[in-house]
Design an enzyme around this catalytic site. Sequence first.
Site, PDB file in Angstrom:
ATOM      1  N   ASN A   9       0.783  -1.197   0.110  1.00  0.00           N
ATOM      2  CA  ASN A   9       0.031  -0.163   0.058  1.00  0.00           C
ATOM      3  C   ASN A   9       0.967   1.111  -0.070  1.00  0.00           C
ATOM      4  OD1 ASN A   9      -1.783   2.049   0.407  1.00  0.00           O
ATOM      5  ND2 ASN A   9      -2.183   1.372   2.777  1.00  0.00           N
ATOM      6  N   LYS A  11      -0.035   4.185  -0.064  1.00  0.00           N
ATOM      7  CA  LYS A  11      -0.605   5.732   0.410  1.00  0.00           C
ATOM      8  C   LYS A  11      -0.390   6.589  -0.756  1.00  0.00           C
ATOM      9  CE  LYS A  11       0.102   3.584   4.766  1.00  0.00           C
ATOM     10  NZ  LYS A  11       0.047   3.801   6.275  1.00  0.00           N
ATOM     11  N   HIS A  89      -9.595   1.209   5.336  1.00  0.00           N
ATOM     12  CA  HIS A  89      -8.372   1.214   5.796  1.00  0.00           C
ATOM     13  C   HIS A  89      -8.407   2.600   6.839  1.00  0.00           C
ATOM     14  CE1 HIS A  89      -3.926   2.583   6.573  1.00  0.00           C
ATOM     15  NE2 HIS A  89      -3.508   1.472   5.925  1.00  0.00           N
ATOM     16  N   GLU A  91      -6.719   4.687   8.103  1.00  0.00           N
ATOM     17  CA  GLU A  91      -6.529   6.277   7.545  1.00  0.00           C
ATOM     18  C   GLU A  91      -7.825   6.750   7.223  1.00  0.00           C
ATOM     19  OE1 GLU A  91      -2.885   5.960   5.713  1.00  0.00           O
ATOM     20  OE2 GLU A  91      -1.735   5.154   7.251  1.00  0.00           O
ATOM     21  N   GLU A 159      -5.071  -4.902  11.085  1.00  0.00           N
ATOM     22  CA  GLU A 159      -4.138  -3.566  11.053  1.00  0.00           C
ATOM     23  C   GLU A 159      -4.437  -2.835  12.416  1.00  0.00           C
ATOM     24  OE1 GLU A 159      -2.245  -2.628   7.179  1.00  0.00           O
ATOM     25  OE2 GLU A 159      -4.404  -1.571   7.241  1.00  0.00           O
ATOM     26  N   GLY A 165       2.352   2.417  10.495  1.00  0.00           N
ATOM     27  CA  GLY A 165       3.467   3.691  10.377  1.00  0.00           C
ATOM     28  C   GLY A 165       4.179   3.816  11.699  1.00  0.00           C
ATOM     29  N   SER A 204       3.815  -2.038  10.410  1.00  0.00           N
ATOM     30  CA  SER A 204       4.983  -2.074  10.496  1.00  0.00           C
ATOM     31  C   SER A 204       5.749  -3.493  10.070  1.00  0.00           C
ATOM     32  CB  SER A 204       5.664  -1.664  11.808  1.00  0.00           C
ATOM     33  OG  SER A 204       5.044  -0.133  12.269  1.00  0.00           O
TER      34      SER A 204
HETATM   35  C1  PEP Z   1      -0.722   0.390   6.058  1.00  0.00           C
HETATM   36  O1  PEP Z   1      -0.700   1.196   5.399  1.00  0.00           O
HETATM   37  O2  PEP Z   1      -1.627  -0.319   5.783  1.00  0.00           O
HETATM   38  C2  PEP Z   1       0.503  -0.173   6.854  1.00  0.00           C
HETATM   39  C3  PEP Z   1       0.199  -1.400   7.488  1.00  0.00           C
HETATM   40  O3  PEP Z   1       1.475   0.750   6.851  1.00  0.00           O
HETATM   41  P1  PEP Z   1       3.026   0.287   7.573  1.00  0.00           P
HETATM   42  O4  PEP Z   1       3.425  -0.899   6.936  1.00  0.00           O
HETATM   43  O5  PEP Z   1       3.992   1.428   7.278  1.00  0.00           O
HETATM   44  O6  PEP Z   1       2.904   0.355   9.019  1.00  0.00           O
END
Ligand code: PEP
Length: 246
Positions: A9, A11, A89, A91, A159, A165, A204
């Site tokens: 992803n 973003k 998601h 976000e 998640e 992040g 992460s």
């Molecule tokens: C995500 O964008 O869904 C995500 C898990 O980001 P990251 O791997 O940077 O934590």
Amino acid sequence: MAKRLVIGNWKMNGSLALVDAMKSLPKETGVDVVIVPPAVYLAPMVHASAGEFTVGLQTIGQFSSGAHTGEVAASMASEVGAQWVLVGHSERRDAHGENDEVVAAKAEQGLAAGLSVVICVGESLMEREAGRAEAFVSQQVRAQVASLRTKGTVAIAYEPIWAIGSGVSASPEQAVAMHRVIRQTLADVAPEHAEGIRILYGGSVNAENAEQLFVHPEIDGVLVGGASLDKAQFAAIIRAASSAAA
Ligand code: PEP
């Protein structure tokens, strides 16, 4: 065993140069690889993939067409080669006010257009610290899956918001425990589809921790943010998925 699923992803990151750099990612037996770039890079990414990996969107319009400035309809994404879409998601839930109802509508739009849909769920740090993480995630899964009307390929991405992040991944034990809760919830709410739904971990994930995650058969794949912007790291994660699948 179903193929492992590794999704990158991006973003709101990347460039045409990065799209080009993703050419010739490792193609491993037993692993499906998907990249979800910003929508404007969808068509160039489909071209760069040369059929070696698939491409999707990070979100989709809630309606099929009309006066919705800035939105992209699922059918449009499909027309230019998208095969997947993420919905829900954190976000999008946090910054764009998308609730379970909106997420369910988006999932329906995606499935109706023939896209495979990844439904993202996950608890906040507050819910985890209060001991409510499992109940919260289970309720999210129940709400999202029970309302699906259109048949198609669905995956769930667990998640935890505190891991996205942050550089602090959930431990493999925390991820496995939640994946079991999600699997049980799916068995309750959609027994006829439960086994076919892949459950991914996201938060992460990087080249170092991917191997420890993939040791566990409960982890059917990963949703990778930051580390998917680095071809070498993303390739290492794909290889980790492959060696575990072997
Ligand atoms: C995500 O964008 O869904 C995500 C898990 O980001 P990251 O791997 O940077 O934590």
